[in-house]
Design a protein around this motif. Structure first.
Motif, PDB file in Angstrom:
ATOM      1  N   UNK A   1     -10.330   7.556   9.441  1.00  0.00           N
ATOM      2  CA  UNK A   1     -11.675   7.946   9.862  1.00  0.00           C
ATOM      3  C   UNK A   1     -12.729   6.945   9.416  1.00  0.00           C
ATOM      4  N   UNK A   2     -12.608   6.472   8.190  1.00  0.00           N
ATOM      5  CA  UNK A   2     -13.554   5.487   7.660  1.00  0.00           C
ATOM      6  C   UNK A   2     -13.452   4.162   8.404  1.00  0.00           C
ATOM      7  N   UNK A   3     -12.229   3.737   8.726  1.00  0.00           N
ATOM      8  CA  UNK A   3     -12.030   2.492   9.481  1.00  0.00           C
ATOM      9  C   UNK A   3     -12.626   2.612  10.881  1.00  0.00           C
ATOM     10  N   UNK A   4     -12.392   3.755  11.534  1.00  0.00           N
ATOM     11  CA  UNK A   4     -12.925   3.972  12.881  1.00  0.00           C
ATOM     12  C   UNK A   4     -14.450   3.901  12.868  1.00  0.00           C
ATOM     13  N   UNK A   5     -15.038   4.572  11.899  1.00  0.00           N
ATOM     14  CA  UNK A   5     -16.504   4.605  11.816  1.00  0.00           C
ATOM     15  C   UNK A   5     -17.079   3.225  11.496  1.00  0.00           C
ATOM     16  N   UNK A   6     -16.504   2.555  10.503  1.00  0.00           N
ATOM     17  CA  UNK A   6     -17.032   1.263  10.049  1.00  0.00           C
ATOM     18  C   UNK A   6     -16.894   0.176  11.112  1.00  0.00           C
ATOM     19  N   UNK A   7     -15.729   0.119  11.755  1.00  0.00           N
ATOM     20  CA  UNK A   7     -15.460  -0.965  12.701  1.00  0.00           C
ATOM     21  C   UNK A   7     -15.745  -0.583  14.155  1.00  0.00           C
ATOM     22  N   UNK A   8     -16.107   0.684  14.408  1.00  0.00           N
ATOM     23  CA  UNK A   8     -16.386   1.126  15.771  1.00  0.00           C
ATOM     24  C   UNK A   8     -15.161   1.075  16.664  1.00  0.00           C
ATOM     25  N   UNK A   9     -14.022   1.466  16.106  1.00  0.00           N
ATOM     26  CA  UNK A   9     -12.765   1.447  16.852  1.00  0.00           C
ATOM     27  C   UNK A   9     -12.218   2.864  16.965  1.00  0.00           C
ATOM     28  N   UNK A  10     -11.283   3.052  17.882  1.00  0.00           N
ATOM     29  CA  UNK A  10     -10.571   4.327  18.015  1.00  0.00           C
ATOM     30  C   UNK A  10      -9.105   4.076  17.707  1.00  0.00           C
ATOM     31  N   UNK A  11      -8.559   4.855  16.791  1.00  0.00           N
ATOM     32  CA  UNK A  11      -7.165   4.697  16.397  1.00  0.00           C
ATOM     33  C   UNK A  11      -6.407   5.951  16.831  1.00  0.00           C
ATOM     34  N   UNK A  12      -5.465   5.758  17.740  1.00  0.00           N
ATOM     35  CA  UNK A  12      -4.640   6.871  18.208  1.00  0.00           C
ATOM     36  C   UNK A  12      -3.484   7.095  17.241  1.00  0.00           C
ATOM     37  N   UNK A  13      -2.987   8.324  17.208  1.00  0.00           N
ATOM     38  CA  UNK A  13      -1.836   8.627  16.363  1.00  0.00           C
ATOM     39  C   UNK A  13      -0.653   7.719  16.688  1.00  0.00           C
ATOM     40  N   UNK A  14      -0.502   7.393  17.972  1.00  0.00           N
ATOM     41  CA  UNK A  14       0.611   6.540  18.408  1.00  0.00           C
ATOM     42  C   UNK A  14       0.496   5.108  17.869  1.00  0.00           C
ATOM     43  N   UNK A  15      -0.733   4.706  17.495  1.00  0.00           N
ATOM     44  CA  UNK A  15      -0.956   3.347  16.987  1.00  0.00           C
ATOM     45  C   UNK A  15      -0.470   3.177  15.554  1.00  0.00           C
ATOM     46  N   UNK A  16      -0.329   4.286  14.864  1.00  0.00           N
ATOM     47  CA  UNK A  16      -0.103   4.234  13.426  1.00  0.00           C
ATOM     48  C   UNK A  16       1.383   4.321  13.104  1.00  0.00           C
ATOM     49  N   UNK A  17       1.829   3.396  12.257  1.00  0.00           N
ATOM     50  CA  UNK A  17       3.205   3.438  11.770  1.00  0.00           C
ATOM     51  C   UNK A  17       3.187   3.048  10.296  1.00  0.00           C
TER      52      UNK A  17
ATOM     53  N   UNK B   1       0.821  -1.205   0.000  1.00  0.00           N
ATOM     54  CA  UNK B   1       0.000   0.000   0.000  1.00  0.00           C
ATOM     55  C   UNK B   1       0.857   1.259   0.000  1.00  0.00           C
ATOM     56  N   UNK B   2       1.372   1.630   1.164  1.00  0.00           N
ATOM     57  CA  UNK B   2       2.108   2.887   1.315  1.00  0.00           C
ATOM     58  C   UNK B   2       3.345   2.886   0.427  1.00  0.00           C
ATOM     59  N   UNK B   3       3.446   3.871  -0.432  1.00  0.00           N
ATOM     60  CA  UNK B   3       4.569   3.942  -1.354  1.00  0.00           C
ATOM     61  C   UNK B   3       4.312   3.246  -2.675  1.00  0.00           C
ATOM     62  N   UNK B   4       3.274   2.416  -2.724  1.00  0.00           N
ATOM     63  CA  UNK B   4       2.959   1.688  -3.955  1.00  0.00           C
ATOM     64  C   UNK B   4       1.680   2.192  -4.613  1.00  0.00           C
ATOM     65  N   UNK B   5       0.770   2.715  -3.810  1.00  0.00           N
ATOM     66  CA  UNK B   5      -0.460   3.290  -4.349  1.00  0.00           C
ATOM     67  C   UNK B   5      -0.325   4.809  -4.318  1.00  0.00           C
ATOM     68  N   UNK B   6      -0.172   5.445  -5.488  1.00  0.00           N
ATOM     69  CA  UNK B   6      -0.021   6.899  -5.491  1.00  0.00           C
ATOM     70  C   UNK B   6      -1.216   7.617  -4.855  1.00  0.00           C
ATOM     71  N   UNK B   7      -2.380   6.978  -4.890  1.00  0.00           N
ATOM     72  CA  UNK B   7      -3.581   7.584  -4.302  1.00  0.00           C
ATOM     73  C   UNK B   7      -3.499   7.675  -2.783  1.00  0.00           C
ATOM     74  N   UNK B   8      -2.665   6.817  -2.173  1.00  0.00           N
ATOM     75  CA  UNK B   8      -2.588   6.764  -0.710  1.00  0.00           C
ATOM     76  C   UNK B   8      -1.558   7.781  -0.210  1.00  0.00           C
ATOM     77  N   UNK B   9      -1.963   9.049  -0.212  1.00  0.00           N
ATOM     78  CA  UNK B   9      -1.105  10.105   0.314  1.00  0.00           C
ATOM     79  C   UNK B   9      -1.508  10.398   1.759  1.00  0.00           C
ATOM     80  N   UNK B  10      -0.873  11.377   2.368  1.00  0.00           N
ATOM     81  CA  UNK B  10      -1.126  11.637   3.793  1.00  0.00           C
ATOM     82  C   UNK B  10      -2.581  12.002   4.067  1.00  0.00           C
ATOM     83  N   UNK B  11      -3.204  12.760   3.177  1.00  0.00           N
ATOM     84  CA  UNK B  11      -4.616  13.115   3.381  1.00  0.00           C
ATOM     85  C   UNK B  11      -5.513  11.885   3.239  1.00  0.00           C
ATOM     86  N   UNK B  12      -5.179  11.013   2.305  1.00  0.00           N
ATOM     87  CA  UNK B  12      -5.963   9.792   2.118  1.00  0.00           C
ATOM     88  C   UNK B  12      -5.834   8.876   3.337  1.00  0.00           C
ATOM     89  N   UNK B  13      -4.644   8.846   3.938  1.00  0.00           N
ATOM     90  CA  UNK B  13      -4.451   8.036   5.150  1.00  0.00           C
ATOM     91  C   UNK B  13      -5.381   8.534   6.256  1.00  0.00           C
TER      92      UNK B  13
END
Length: 85
Positions: free
Chosen positions: A50-66, A33-45
């Motif tokens: 947001x879409x993942x949080x809403x769909x799955x009912x989860x909370x994703x902290x900035x610290x969780x993301x790498x 994904x990252x680096x291979x899909x030009x569509x996946x830029x920082x805004x898309x991430x």
């Protein structure tokens, strides 16, 4: 929900958020994904998180993301599954 269902739902969200169309359906767990899909830029991430949080009912902290979270479709689906557990 099993891993295959999670993978399918993450693929669908990713395809919708990035407007990948038919190309999105071709993504599998090993698809880079990252680096291979030009569509996946920082805004898309941000939008995708947001879409993942809403769909799955989860909370994703900035610290969780790498970069490894977004390395492949499989790593992203595994991350979502872990957060939803």
């Amino acid at each position: 929900m099993n891993s295959e269902q999670t993978l399918d739902q993450v693929r669908t969200l990713l395809t919708d958020v990035l407007n990948l169309g038919p190309a999105g359906a071709a993504l599998d767990a090993g698809s880079p994904l990252l680096g291979s899909l030009p569509e996946l830029d920082s805004m898309a991430v941000v939008t995708l998180i947001g879409a993942l949080e809403e769909h799955f009912g989860i909370a994703i902290d900035d610290d969780d993301i790498s970069a490894s979270t977004f390395a492949t479709l499989g790593s992203l689906a595994a991350f979502v599954e872990q957060k939803a557990a």
